[in-house]
Design a protein around this motif. Sequence first.
Motif, PDB file in Angstrom:
ATOM      1  N   VAL A  38      10.555  -3.115   4.574  1.00  0.00           N
ATOM      2  CA  VAL A  38       9.400  -3.285   5.468  1.00  0.00           C
ATOM      3  C   VAL A  38       8.111  -3.142   4.666  1.00  0.00           C
ATOM      4  CG1 VAL A  38       8.146  -2.298   7.438  1.00  0.00           C
ATOM      5  CG2 VAL A  38      10.651  -2.547   7.530  1.00  0.00           C
ATOM      6  N   SER A  39       8.032  -2.114   3.825  1.00  0.00           N
ATOM      7  CA  SER A  39       6.838  -1.910   2.995  1.00  0.00           C
ATOM      8  C   SER A  39       6.623  -3.083   2.054  1.00  0.00           C
ATOM      9  CB  SER A  39       6.960  -0.608   2.195  1.00  0.00           C
ATOM     10  OG  SER A  39       6.983   0.493   3.063  1.00  0.00           O
ATOM     11  N   TYR A  40       7.689  -3.588   1.478  1.00  0.00           N
ATOM     12  CA  TYR A  40       7.597  -4.740   0.575  1.00  0.00           C
ATOM     13  C   TYR A  40       7.092  -5.975   1.332  1.00  0.00           C
ATOM     14  CZ  TYR A  40       9.092  -8.604  -2.381  1.00  0.00           C
ATOM     15  OH  TYR A  40       9.127  -9.756  -3.122  1.00  0.00           O
ATOM     16  N   PRO A  47       3.574   6.075   1.962  1.00  0.00           N
ATOM     17  CA  PRO A  47       4.928   6.618   2.020  1.00  0.00           C
ATOM     18  C   PRO A  47       5.891   5.616   2.661  1.00  0.00           C
ATOM     19  CG  PRO A  47       3.345   8.223   2.838  1.00  0.00           C
ATOM     20  CD  PRO A  47       2.607   6.930   2.658  1.00  0.00           C
ATOM     21  N   SER A  48       7.103   5.556   2.143  1.00  0.00           N
ATOM     22  CA  SER A  48       8.138   4.667   2.666  1.00  0.00           C
ATOM     23  C   SER A  48       9.440   5.447   2.628  1.00  0.00           C
ATOM     24  CB  SER A  48       8.206   3.400   1.809  1.00  0.00           C
ATOM     25  OG  SER A  48       9.030   2.428   2.412  1.00  0.00           O
ATOM     26  N   GLU A  73      -2.697  11.603   4.385  1.00  0.00           N
ATOM     27  CA  GLU A  73      -1.865  10.912   3.401  1.00  0.00           C
ATOM     28  C   GLU A  73      -1.817   9.407   3.665  1.00  0.00           C
ATOM     29  OE1 GLU A  73       2.587  11.313   1.416  1.00  0.00           O
ATOM     30  OE2 GLU A  73       2.078  12.520   3.159  1.00  0.00           O
ATOM     31  N   CYS A  74      -1.971   9.022   4.932  1.00  0.00           N
ATOM     32  CA  CYS A  74      -2.049   7.602   5.278  1.00  0.00           C
ATOM     33  C   CYS A  74      -2.973   7.435   6.475  1.00  0.00           C
ATOM     34  CB  CYS A  74      -0.661   7.020   5.543  1.00  0.00           C
ATOM     35  SG  CYS A  74       0.287   7.838   6.824  1.00  0.00           S
ATOM     36  N   GLU A  75      -3.449   6.214   6.683  1.00  0.00           N
ATOM     37  CA  GLU A  75      -4.380   5.916   7.773  1.00  0.00           C
ATOM     38  C   GLU A  75      -3.678   5.321   8.982  1.00  0.00           C
ATOM     39  OE1 GLU A  75      -7.233   3.283   6.050  1.00  0.00           O
ATOM     40  OE2 GLU A  75      -7.901   4.761   4.587  1.00  0.00           O
ATOM     41  N   MET A  76      -2.487   4.790   8.774  1.00  0.00           N
ATOM     42  CA  MET A  76      -1.685   4.200   9.832  1.00  0.00           C
ATOM     43  C   MET A  76      -0.224   4.354   9.408  1.00  0.00           C
ATOM     44  SD  MET A  76      -1.516   0.253  11.198  1.00  0.00           S
ATOM     45  CE  MET A  76      -0.586  -0.349   9.796  1.00  0.00           C
ATOM     46  N   ALA A  77       0.672   4.467  10.377  1.00  0.00           N
ATOM     47  CA  ALA A  77       2.090   4.599  10.033  1.00  0.00           C
ATOM     48  C   ALA A  77       2.936   3.825  11.033  1.00  0.00           C
ATOM     49  CB  ALA A  77       2.509   6.069  10.029  1.00  0.00           C
ATOM     50  N   LEU A  78       4.017   3.277  10.531  1.00  0.00           N
ATOM     51  CA  LEU A  78       5.069   2.748  11.391  1.00  0.00           C
ATOM     52  C   LEU A  78       6.166   3.799  11.391  1.00  0.00           C
ATOM     53  CD1 LEU A  78       5.396  -0.962  10.193  1.00  0.00           C
ATOM     54  CD2 LEU A  78       3.967  -0.040  12.015  1.00  0.00           C
ATOM     55  N   ALA A  79       6.604   4.209  12.571  1.00  0.00           N
ATOM     56  CA  ALA A  79       7.656   5.220  12.660  1.00  0.00           C
ATOM     57  C   ALA A  79       8.598   4.854  13.787  1.00  0.00           C
ATOM     58  CB  ALA A  79       7.053   6.601  12.909  1.00  0.00           C
TER      59      ALA A  79
END
Length: 193
Positions: A38-40, A47-48, A73-79
């Motif tokens: 997903v990160s790629y 973080p991944s 550590e991040c501004e947005m995250a998918l969880a």
Amino acid sequence: VYAGVTWNEFGLIANEYGYLRDQYKGAGSLYWGIPNRVSYFFDFVGPSIAVDTACSSSLVAVHLASQALRSGECEMALAGGVNLNLHPAKYLFLSNSGFLSSEGKCRGFGQGGDGYVPSEGVAVLVLKPLASAVQAGDRIYGVIKATATNHGGKATGYTVPNPRAHKEVIRSALNRAQVSPRDIGYIECHGTG
């Protein structure tokens, strides 16, 4: 990207179709591959992380993502999480180990329950700090006031919830959120726990 995952059955399927006979090709079925692909694909550089804490994997993924947002550590995250029932070996294991409900029903809080019913699900949340979401004009479906996680430690059995540990993790979440138990109108519970 924080992906809650469990029950990796792709290797069993690959073996049955002969994909693993000539050489090891496991990278396509390892947990870390889910968040990293997903990160790629989206060119995300934060973080991944794959999280496997059994039934709580997706909730712990949301907890870790929330912590990363709070710490900057991040501004947005998918969880989120994924659980698919892909191979009968899963049901054989669960049946032989006494995990499955004899009547095909989960009974909340254990009242008459003798097991659980595996289900499938895939879900992802886009998480941002509230101020950032408001500023961007995002559609906001909910606000996470606090999260907490723990382990039950030693209980009366390997799969038996520990009431003292449950009390402490609930207390921790309520304290962090600065919410009174009287303000809660809905509780979602897992399986027969």
